[in-house]
Design a protein around this motif. Structure first.
Motif, mmCIF file in Angstrom:
data_model
loop_
_atom_site.group_PDB
_atom_site.id
_atom_site.type_symbol
_atom_site.label_atom_id
_atom_site.label_comp_id
_atom_site.label_asym_id
_atom_site.label_seq_id
_atom_site.Cartn_x
_atom_site.Cartn_y
_atom_site.Cartn_z
ATOM 1 N N SER A 109 0.934 -1.203 0.014
ATOM 2 C CA SER A 109 -0.023 -0.070 0.067
ATOM 3 C C SER A 109 0.840 1.215 -0.009
ATOM 4 C CB SER A 109 -1.104 -0.017 1.234
ATOM 5 O OG SER A 109 -1.807 -1.043 1.153
ATOM 6 N N SER A 110 1.796 1.327 0.838
ATOM 7 C CA SER A 110 2.681 2.612 1.100
ATOM 8 C C SER A 110 3.432 2.708 -0.250
ATOM 9 C CB SER A 110 3.703 2.579 2.231
ATOM 10 O OG SER A 110 4.282 1.226 2.060
ATOM 11 N N ASP A 111 4.053 1.738 -0.785
ATOM 12 C CA ASP A 111 4.936 1.613 -2.193
ATOM 13 C C ASP A 111 3.936 1.999 -3.180
ATOM 14 O OD1 ASP A 111 7.159 1.061 -0.604
ATOM 15 O OD2 ASP A 111 7.516 -0.783 -1.780
ATOM 16 N N LEU A 112 2.716 1.478 -3.426
ATOM 17 C CA LEU A 112 1.846 2.201 -4.378
ATOM 18 C C LEU A 112 1.458 3.648 -4.127
ATOM 19 C CD1 LEU A 112 0.003 1.548 -6.775
ATOM 20 C CD2 LEU A 112 -1.960 1.163 -5.075
ATOM 21 N N GLN A 113 1.132 4.076 -3.119
ATOM 22 C CA GLN A 113 0.953 5.336 -2.823
ATOM 23 C C GLN A 113 2.301 6.373 -3.274
ATOM 24 O OE1 GLN A 113 -2.029 6.584 -1.901
ATOM 25 N NE2 GLN A 113 -0.957 8.543 -2.567
ATOM 26 N N LEU A 114 3.331 5.983 -2.965
ATOM 27 C CA LEU A 114 4.660 6.715 -3.197
ATOM 28 C C LEU A 114 4.738 6.603 -4.779
ATOM 29 C CD1 LEU A 114 7.275 5.364 -0.992
ATOM 30 C CD2 LEU A 114 6.379 7.661 -0.677
ATOM 31 N N LYS A 115 4.470 5.422 -5.535
ATOM 32 C CA LYS A 115 4.635 5.505 -7.018
ATOM 33 C C LYS A 115 3.631 6.437 -7.682
ATOM 34 C CE LYS A 115 6.738 3.847 -10.647
ATOM 35 N NZ LYS A 115 8.117 4.134 -10.814
ATOM 36 N N VAL A 116 2.355 6.427 -7.104
ATOM 37 C CA VAL A 116 1.375 7.426 -7.504
ATOM 38 C C VAL A 116 1.668 8.764 -7.427
ATOM 39 C CG1 VAL A 116 -1.320 8.315 -7.202
ATOM 40 C CG2 VAL A 116 -0.455 5.755 -7.295
ATOM 41 N N SER A 134 7.973 17.911 -2.937
ATOM 42 C CA SER A 134 7.788 16.596 -3.535
ATOM 43 C C SER A 134 9.209 16.016 -4.277
ATOM 44 C CB SER A 134 6.885 16.846 -4.737
ATOM 45 O OG SER A 134 7.039 17.601 -5.642
ATOM 46 N N THR A 135 10.192 16.813 -3.993
ATOM 47 C CA THR A 135 11.564 16.352 -4.655
ATOM 48 C C THR A 135 11.873 15.108 -4.104
ATOM 49 O OG1 THR A 135 12.185 18.575 -4.579
ATOM 50 C CG2 THR A 135 13.981 16.955 -4.945
ATOM 51 N N ASN A 136 11.846 14.722 -2.753
ATOM 52 C CA ASN A 136 12.290 13.714 -2.239
ATOM 53 C C ASN A 136 11.480 12.379 -2.591
ATOM 54 O OD1 ASN A 136 14.255 15.129 -0.468
ATOM 55 N ND2 ASN A 136 12.755 15.529 1.287
ATOM 56 N N VAL A 137 10.341 12.696 -2.962
ATOM 57 C CA VAL A 137 9.424 11.724 -3.491
ATOM 58 C C VAL A 137 9.833 11.159 -4.699
ATOM 59 C CG1 VAL A 137 7.115 10.911 -3.951
ATOM 60 C CG2 VAL A 137 7.320 12.230 -1.809
ATOM 61 N N LYS A 138 10.320 12.006 -5.613
ATOM 62 C CA LYS A 138 10.707 11.839 -7.182
ATOM 63 C C LYS A 138 11.963 11.065 -6.849
ATOM 64 C CE LYS A 138 8.331 16.110 -8.818
ATOM 65 N NZ LYS A 138 8.783 17.164 -9.824
ATOM 66 N N ASN A 139 12.856 11.458 -6.035
ATOM 67 C CA ASN A 139 13.960 10.755 -6.277
ATOM 68 C C ASN A 139 13.894 9.183 -5.626
ATOM 69 O OD1 ASN A 139 15.160 12.856 -7.549
ATOM 70 N ND2 ASN A 139 15.816 13.830 -5.651
ATOM 71 N N GLN A 140 12.951 8.699 -5.081
ATOM 72 C CA GLN A 140 13.065 7.478 -4.550
ATOM 73 C C GLN A 140 12.905 6.553 -5.472
ATOM 74 O OE1 GLN A 140 10.485 6.901 -0.981
ATOM 75 N NE2 GLN A 140 10.820 8.875 -0.341
ATOM 76 N N THR A 141 13.453 5.390 -5.512
ATOM 77 C CA THR A 141 13.588 4.192 -6.415
ATOM 78 C C THR A 141 12.528 3.136 -5.605
ATOM 79 O OG1 THR A 141 15.676 4.568 -7.312
ATOM 80 C CG2 THR A 141 14.659 2.427 -7.608
ATOM 81 N N ILE A 142 11.301 3.093 -6.246
ATOM 82 C CA ILE A 142 10.367 1.851 -5.835
ATOM 83 C C ILE A 142 10.486 0.709 -6.717
ATOM 84 C CG2 ILE A 142 7.980 1.704 -5.155
ATOM 85 C CD1 ILE A 142 7.874 4.661 -4.981
ATOM 86 N N GLU A 143 10.607 -0.291 -5.974
ATOM 87 C CA GLU A 143 10.400 -1.636 -6.842
ATOM 88 C C GLU A 143 9.321 -2.002 -7.137
ATOM 89 O OE1 GLU A 143 13.401 -2.917 -8.187
ATOM 90 O OE2 GLU A 143 14.723 -1.791 -7.470
ATOM 91 N N PRO A 144 8.971 -2.572 -8.164
ATOM 92 C CA PRO A 144 7.600 -3.196 -8.569
ATOM 93 C C PRO A 144 7.247 -4.339 -7.350
ATOM 94 C CG PRO A 144 8.746 -3.120 -10.655
ATOM 95 C CD PRO A 144 9.886 -2.789 -9.594
ATOM 96 N N LYS A 145 5.745 -4.472 -7.410
ATOM 97 C CA LYS A 145 5.521 -5.112 -6.468
ATOM 98 C C LYS A 145 4.559 -6.392 -7.101
ATOM 99 C CE LYS A 145 6.820 -3.403 -2.677
ATOM 100 N NZ LYS A 145 7.542 -3.864 -1.653
ATOM 101 N N GLU A 146 4.394 -7.805 -6.474
ATOM 102 C CA GLU A 146 3.824 -8.492 -7.167
ATOM 103 C C GLU A 146 3.053 -9.438 -6.260
ATOM 104 O OE1 GLU A 146 6.152 -11.124 -9.106
ATOM 105 O OE2 GLU A 146 7.279 -12.127 -7.220
ATOM 106 N N ILE A 147 1.756 -9.723 -6.247
ATOM 107 C CA ILE A 147 0.722 -10.573 -5.455
ATOM 108 C C ILE A 147 0.935 -12.008 -5.996
ATOM 109 C CG2 ILE A 147 -1.562 -10.929 -4.614
ATOM 110 C CD1 ILE A 147 -1.942 -8.014 -4.952
ATOM 111 N N LYS A 148 1.376 -12.706 -5.006
ATOM 112 C CA LYS A 148 1.551 -14.356 -5.263
ATOM 113 C C LYS A 148 0.381 -14.988 -5.372
ATOM 114 C CE LYS A 148 6.665 -14.073 -4.226
ATOM 115 N NZ LYS A 148 7.443 -14.784 -3.328
ATOM 116 N N LEU A 149 0.065 -15.821 -6.428
ATOM 117 C CA LEU A 149 -0.991 -16.848 -6.396
ATOM 118 C C LEU A 149 -0.810 -18.110 -6.242
ATOM 119 C CD1 LEU A 149 -3.490 -14.917 -8.717
ATOM 120 C CD2 LEU A 149 -3.424 -14.633 -6.378
#
Length: 422
Positions: A109-116, A134-149
């Motif tokens: 949830s938090s990483d999705l919000q950061l990406k948005v 918003s500068t700090n937010v732009k420079n953060q690297t956010i790895e893609p997430k996956e929901i495992k089934l």
């Protein structure tokens, strides 16, 4: 007299009569009970699934809420009083104890919000509305997430695809809502939503109705006509065996010495076994109408349809009798007629859509299905029961069944005449 002879033969074979009448009833009850669940709405059956929530935030709570509200699943987060880990869930599912396990990753949830936030900031800054915070937010690297089934290896592909699509839709809705909310915050609007978040496009299924009542297919409407046809065509076995017996015991020689054509002998067999087919049909219908409601199954609705259904059964019976006469005429021994007759009926049933709907078959088999007399009979029954068709709608199918009877009997008479001439 030919009819009387066939009736006496059947009366003396009590075991054969039991097979002809009792076994089809047991078959239709058993198969309908087994298949009934596939025709019910998913809300009638709850499938237990495992949920490993490593997020414990907005997305995981939304997923859990939607799964519970769907009425299709029973969401389990604990087993034997202990929280479920990914390893426990994987082991339980792969051993077939559960159909599905959903693993929600940490900080989803938090990483999705950061990406948005990053994406919204880029869009807003392109309009010259850059916010220094918003500068700090732009420079953060956010790895893609996956929901495992994790799915049980024996799970059907249709179930897998349905679950994947449902979860994908949930996540898409959450992402969309996050984007709208973030835009509203960036634009400095108040608490009232600026963007409408309700779906603009929806789907509505339009089903046929009779007297303002929807016609919804159920297991009974499929199984009664399907297995009635199977039972009707199974008379091929005793009919062909009796014809072979007559040849091996010398009875046929005595019959053809009478001053009557072979067609009269065949007419006697046709009339006798057609009556048996109709008795089978009415017994199956009676089970669907009177017995099924007492064992928790939908009742078969035959109001205003029984006459047309009887017409379909008559022509289906003629096709079955013709096939049995042809097989009995061509076969030389009971060892040839019995196994071939039973196997051919099973093949015709499989081709005709008795077990698997024709639309679910490969293209080649869909084409081949149209030459199965069981497919003609089944489509005619569906036209009457589900499509509210009349005599004109079933005319093609019953004509094909009659033509099949004429062709098979003609071949049988011609072959017998040629063989006796030699």
């Amino acid at each position: 007299m030919s009819v009387y002879k066939e009736t006496l033969l059947l009366k003396r074979d009590f075991g054969g009569l039991v097979i002809l009448f009792v076994m089809p009833l047991i078959l239709i009850i058993t198969i309908t009970l087994i298949q009934d669940g596939t025709y019910k709405s998913m809300s009638d059956v709850k499938i237990p699934i495992l949920l490993v929530d490593n997020d414990n935030d907005t997305i995981s709570k939304t997923v859990r809420k939607n799964l519970n509200e769907s009425g299709s699943f029973e969401v389990l987060s604990q087993l034997k009083g202990k929280n479920i880990t990914e390893e426990i869930a994987q082991d339980a599912v792969f051993k077939g104890k559960y159909q599905l396990a959903i693993i929600i990753p940490e900080k989803l949830s938090s990483d999705l919000q950061l990406k948005v936030n990053q994406n919204v900031d880029r869009i807003v800054s392109s309009f010259g509305l850059t916010d220094s915070t918003s500068t700090n937010v732009k420079n953060q690297t956010i790895e893609p997430k996956e929901i495992k089934l994790y799915f049980d290896p024996a799970t059907q592909l249709s179930f897998k695809n349905g679950v994947k699509n449902a979860i994908d839709k949930m996540i898409s809705q959450i992402e969309t809502r996050s984007i709208y909310t973030t835009f509203q915050e960036q634009l400095g609007e108040g608490d009232e939503p600026v963007f409408e978040q309700e779906s603009f496009i929806s789907f509505k299924e339009i089903v046929p109705t009779i007297n303002n009542k929807e016609i919804l297919p159920n297991s009974v409407q499929h199984n009664v006509p399907a297995w009635t046809l199977f039972a009707i065509f199974f008379i091929v076995v005793p009919l062909s065996i009796n014809i072979v017996k007559e040849k091996s015991q010398g009875t046929l020689v005595r019959l053809i010495t009478n001053p009557v054509p072979y067609a009269v002998v065949i007419a006697g067999k046709t009339a006798t076994y057609l009556v048996i087919c109709m008795i089978q049909f009415y017994l199956m219908v009676a089970v669907g109408v009177f017995l099924f409601p007492h064992i928790g199954l939908p009742a078969l609705d035959v109001n205003g349809k029984l006459f047309l259904m009887s017409i379909v059964a008559i022509f289906a019976g003629l096709a079955a009798v013709g096939f049995g006469i042809l097989l009995g005429t061509l076969a030389k021994t009971q060892e040839q007629s019995a196994p071939f007759g039973a196997t051919s009926v099973v093949i015709l049933a499989a081709m005709g859509g008795v077990w698997i709907p024709v639309f679910a078959m490969p293209k080649v088999m869909q084409f081949i299905a149209h030459i199965s007399p069981m497919n003609w009979g089944l489509n005619a029954f569906y036209d009457v029961l589900l499509r509210n068709g009349g005599i004109l709608e079933i005319l093609t199918e019953i004509s094909l069944l009659l033509l099949f009877f004429i062709i098979t009997v003609t071949i049988a008479i011609a072959y017998d005449k040629k063989k006796r001439a030699v």
